[in-house]
Design a protein around this motif. Structure first.
Motif, PDB file in Angstrom:
ATOM      1  N   ARG A 277      42.017  55.241  47.407  1.00 13.92           N
ATOM      2  CA  ARG A 277      42.483  56.099  48.502  1.00 13.92           C
ATOM      3  C   ARG A 277      43.835  56.681  48.106  1.00 13.92           C
ATOM      4  NH1 ARG A 277      42.955  53.476  54.037  1.00 13.92           N
ATOM      5  NH2 ARG A 277      42.550  55.586  54.819  1.00 13.92           N
ATOM      6  N   LEU A 278      43.995  57.983  48.337  1.00 18.24           N
ATOM      7  CA  LEU A 278      45.241  58.651  48.009  1.00 18.24           C
ATOM      8  C   LEU A 278      45.582  59.622  49.125  1.00 18.24           C
ATOM      9  CD1 LEU A 278      46.381  59.864  44.571  1.00 18.24           C
ATOM     10  CD2 LEU A 278      46.629  61.411  46.502  1.00 18.24           C
ATOM     11  N   GLY A 279      46.839  59.631  49.512  1.00 16.80           N
ATOM     12  CA  GLY A 279      47.261  60.511  50.596  1.00 16.80           C
ATOM     13  C   GLY A 279      48.518  61.282  50.239  1.00 16.80           C
ATOM     14  N   GLN A 280      48.767  62.325  51.004  1.00 18.54           N
ATOM     15  CA  GLN A 280      49.978  63.109  50.812  1.00 18.54           C
ATOM     16  C   GLN A 280      50.463  63.612  52.170  1.00 18.54           C
ATOM     17  OE1 GLN A 280      50.824  67.260  48.796  1.00 18.54           O
ATOM     18  NE2 GLN A 280      50.394  65.742  47.203  1.00 18.54           N
ATOM     19  N   LEU A 281      51.760  63.494  52.382  1.00 21.95           N
ATOM     20  CA  LEU A 281      52.409  63.972  53.591  1.00 21.95           C
ATOM     21  C   LEU A 281      53.529  64.923  53.207  1.00 21.95           C
ATOM     22  CD1 LEU A 281      52.994  60.863  55.908  1.00 21.95           C
ATOM     23  CD2 LEU A 281      51.748  62.938  56.532  1.00 21.95           C
ATOM     24  N   GLN A 282      53.632  66.023  53.903  1.00 25.47           N
ATOM     25  CA  GLN A 282      54.816  66.870  53.781  1.00 25.47           C
ATOM     26  C   GLN A 282      55.533  66.824  55.128  1.00 25.47           C
ATOM     27  OE1 GLN A 282      54.683  71.247  53.412  1.00 25.47           O
ATOM     28  NE2 GLN A 282      55.869  70.987  51.543  1.00 25.47           N
ATOM     29  N   VAL A 283      56.785  66.368  55.103  1.00 29.32           N
ATOM     30  CA  VAL A 283      57.536  66.172  56.338  1.00 29.32           C
ATOM     31  C   VAL A 283      58.906  66.834  56.233  1.00 29.32           C
ATOM     32  CG1 VAL A 283      56.357  64.016  56.894  1.00 29.32           C
ATOM     33  CG2 VAL A 283      58.468  63.950  55.552  1.00 29.32           C
TER      34      VAL A 283
END
Length: 308
Positions: A277-283
């Motif tokens: 599982r791989l995720g990415q967030l731009q905040v």
């Protein structure tokens, strides 16, 4: 479509995907690999053998080390399932008893041991592709080439075929070179990927590593960011990439609670790559201890890209 200085290595025992849209040069590439088209320059090696140096009988014998499955199955409609699988063995001069034994093994391997006497017209699309896979494995090849093998199938059938290919890779150590325009195929089973555009290789590497790099073409496709957004004055925009158990951690609430930061989520997604599982967030981060918060994220083992 001509290929322009395309070079890559497929490690033995891995599934390597070549991803590209229509017109990218994928069909030309796969026809060059099995020498149905001979490249005007460069060389192609399978293990220690440079097959571009071969001709005639030597080349035909070397091609037996390369299995091939096709988008539209390419089965012989006048032959039964068993006879389709046996066809390459007939060409190679196997005895009738040897052909029957090998066909029985292969049909059991692909889950069609009860369909030996059926004809292609009596099969579903997924079953036809399983016949194609069995036929491609008949001569025990070193490499299996897959030319858009799931693009003519519905999503559920596609998943079952991909699971079969992954099982063959795991249990037999089969090396698979997979040509596709479907990102989901790469996500499901590929260890490595090369992205082809207009005959040129623009990016290649391990799928998980490329997906974790915010500036890679693969990551930008999987995790698109809002193009029209402009950061507020004094805000810091951070792209956070995370894998495995970190996808379940309350990262943002920890930032707000421990570093007195206001967090505005711009975009985010979690993707599955086989078992990973791989995720990415731009905040957008405003106020508080931003530098300390960024250090905290890095100490957690997360990849952090800062755009001030």
């Amino acid at each position: 479509m001509a290929l322009d200085t395309v070079s890559f290595n497929v490690p033995q025992g891995e599934i390597f995907g070549v991803l590209g849209q229509s017109g990218a040069g994928k069909s030309t590439l796969i026809r060059c690999i099995n020498l149905l088209e001979r490249p005007t320059s460069g060389s192609i090696h399978i293990k220690e053998q440079e097959i571009t140096a071969l001709k005639g009988l030597a080349l035909r014998k070397e091609r037996q080390r390369i299995g091939m499955i096709f988008q539209h199955f390419n089965l012989l409609n006048s032959r039964t399932v068993a006879d389709n699988v046996a066809f390459p063995l007939e060409v190679m001069g196997y005895s009738r008893s040897a052909r029957q034994a090998r066909v029985g093994e292969l049909l059991e391997l692909v889950g069609l041991d009860g369909r030996a006497r059926a004809y292609p017209a009596q099969l579903s699309g997924g079953q036809k592709q399983r016949v194609g896979i069995a036929r491609a494995l008949a001569a025990k090849p070193d490499v299996l080439l897959s030319d858009e093998a799931t693009s003519a199938l519905d999503p559920q059938t596609t998943l079952s075929i991909l699971e079969l290919l992954r099982d063959l890779n795991r249990t037999m150590g089969l090396t698979i070179l997979l040509i596709t325009h479907q990102m989901d195929v790469v996500k499901q089973i590929c260890h490595q990927v090369a992205i082809l555009e207009a005959g040129k290789l623009i990016e290649q590497g391990r799928v998980s590593a490329l997906a974790a790099q915010p500036d890679s073409r693969l990551a930008q496709t999987l995790f698109p960011h809002p193009e029209s957004y402009r950061p507020r004055a004094g805000a810091t925009v951070v792209t956070i990439s995370f894998t495995g158990d970190a996808t379940d951690e309350p990262i943002l609430s920890n930032l707000i609670r421990n570093f007195d930061i206001n967090v505005n989520i711009l975009s985010g997604n979690i993707e599955n790559f086989g078992d990973l599982r791989l995720g990415q967030l731009q905040v957008e981060l405003v106020g508080g201890q931003i530098e300390a918060a960024i250090d905290y994220l890095k100490k957690l083992g997360l990849r952090v890209e800062v755009n001030r």
